[in-house]
Design an enzyme around this catalytic site. Structure first.
Site, short mmCIF file in Angstrom:
data_model
loop_
_atom_site.label_atom_id
_atom_site.label_comp_id
_atom_site.label_asym_id
_atom_site.label_seq_id
_atom_site.Cartn_x
_atom_site.Cartn_y
_atom_site.Cartn_z
N SER A 72 0.84 -1.19 0.00
CA SER A 72 0.00 0.00 0.00
C SER A 72 0.87 1.24 0.00
CB SER A 72 -0.91 0.02 1.23
OG SER A 72 -1.56 1.27 1.36
N TYR A 164 -10.13 15.04 -3.24
CA TYR A 164 -9.33 14.66 -4.41
C TYR A 164 -8.58 15.87 -4.96
CZ TYR A 164 -8.61 12.43 -9.04
OH TYR A 164 -8.09 11.90 -10.19
N LYS A 168 -4.55 16.42 -5.28
CA LYS A 168 -3.95 16.51 -6.60
C LYS A 168 -3.18 17.81 -6.82
CE LYS A 168 -5.12 12.56 -8.42
NZ LYS A 168 -4.05 11.54 -8.61
#
Length: 302
Positions: A72, A164, A168
């Site tokens: 992971s 998100y 990003k």
């Protein structure tokens, strides 16, 4: 001109499907030995599968060399172990494509803090962990190519993706410091904002648009950005066969005289402050300070 990855070792995270799989396959076709990293979960990060093993089988079937890794990206020690195993088998790591990610979309008012934290951890912290695990080895080799996966959501925003988007844009910022720190050791770091039809986007695109945005159309940009002759500190958008550059810019702005350095003075000059005429893309944060210092020096000279 033919771009080859012969003699290179590449790690691609989140390579069990979609963009990551497409990157891994093309890297292998061009001669790279590839670590196919994939936790194998669903797009919200839960569950497991043997997706990475299937991609390794595809690479081996075409005569290439690959190994799977189920670590992971959100666990640093697992990334360190992945890099150690890669070095033990193939002697080094030359290319890292940070592609792993999850989605937990909701409007900010409905978003659980745990969902915000998890998305940032996988995308931003996970990319930092994978990069950190490779960093010293790349410095020792005097060679490294690293690709961060940003998004139009991070660069420009998108309703329902606060977690998100924050992650990003953070990746674009990480690129902008790492390219400076890696320069003396021939480590180039770039940012890609892809638009692709994958399981991450299958319920976002209309069906006809989904067909146009195959992952293979993003591959040319991604592989160029990790090639020997790659630029560094670039932000590139790619999707559907279209490619473009993006930049973080600033303008020269204005220097307000002491009497106008008030809230009202700022408001009165807002149109000038926000005028994009002559804006430019600084190559480091220091350039912002240099612009201000230059304006102060000019004012002092009268």
């Amino acid at each position: 001109m033919s771009i080859s990855f012969e003699g290179r070792v590449a790690i691609v995270t989140g390579a069990g499907g979609g963009l990551g799989r497409a990157y891994a396959l093309e890297l292998a076709r061009r001669g790279a030995k590839v670590v196919v990293n994939d936790l194998g979960g669903s797009r919200d990060g839960t569950g497991h599968s043997d997706a990475a093993l299937k991609v390794v089988e595809e690479i081996e079937a075409m005569g290439g060399e690959a190994m799977s890794n189920g670590g992971s990206v959100s666990e640093y020690e697992q990334m360190v172990e992945m890099v150690a195993k890669t070095k033990e088998r193939w002697g080094g790591v030359h290319v890292l494509i940070n592609n792993a990610g999850i989605l937990r979309d909701k409007s900010f008012t409905k978003m659980d803090p745990a969902d915000f934290e998890m998305v940032v951890r996988v995308h931003l912290i996970g990319s930092a962990f994978a990069t950190k695990a490779c960093w010293d080895l790349m410095r020792e080799q005097n060679y490294g190519r690293i690709l961060m996966t940003a998004s139009s959501t991070g660069l420009f925003g998108n309703f329902g993706q606060a977690n998100y988007g924050a992650a990003k844009l953070g990746l674009a910022g990480l690129t902008k410091t790492l390219y400076l720190e890696g320069a003396k050791n021939n480590i180039k770091v770039n940012t890609l904002a892809p638009v692709a039809a994958t399981r991450m986007t299958e319920d976002i695109f209309p069906e006809e648009a989904f067909k146009l945005f195959g992952p293979e159309n993003v591959v040319p940009a991604a592989l160029f950005l990790v090639s020997d002759d790659a630029p560094t500190n670039a932000i590139v958008g790619a999707g559907g066969g279209a490619y473009h550059g993006a930049w973080v810019t600033m303008n020269k702005g204005v220097l307000l005289p002491p009497a106008e350095r008030t809230v009202e003075g700022f408001a009165a000059n807002w149109e000038k402050i926000n005028d994009r005429t002559g804006d430019f893309a600084p190559q480091s944060g220091a350039e912002q300070s240099q612009v201000i210092i230059g304006q102060l020096q000019a004012a002092m000279k009268g």
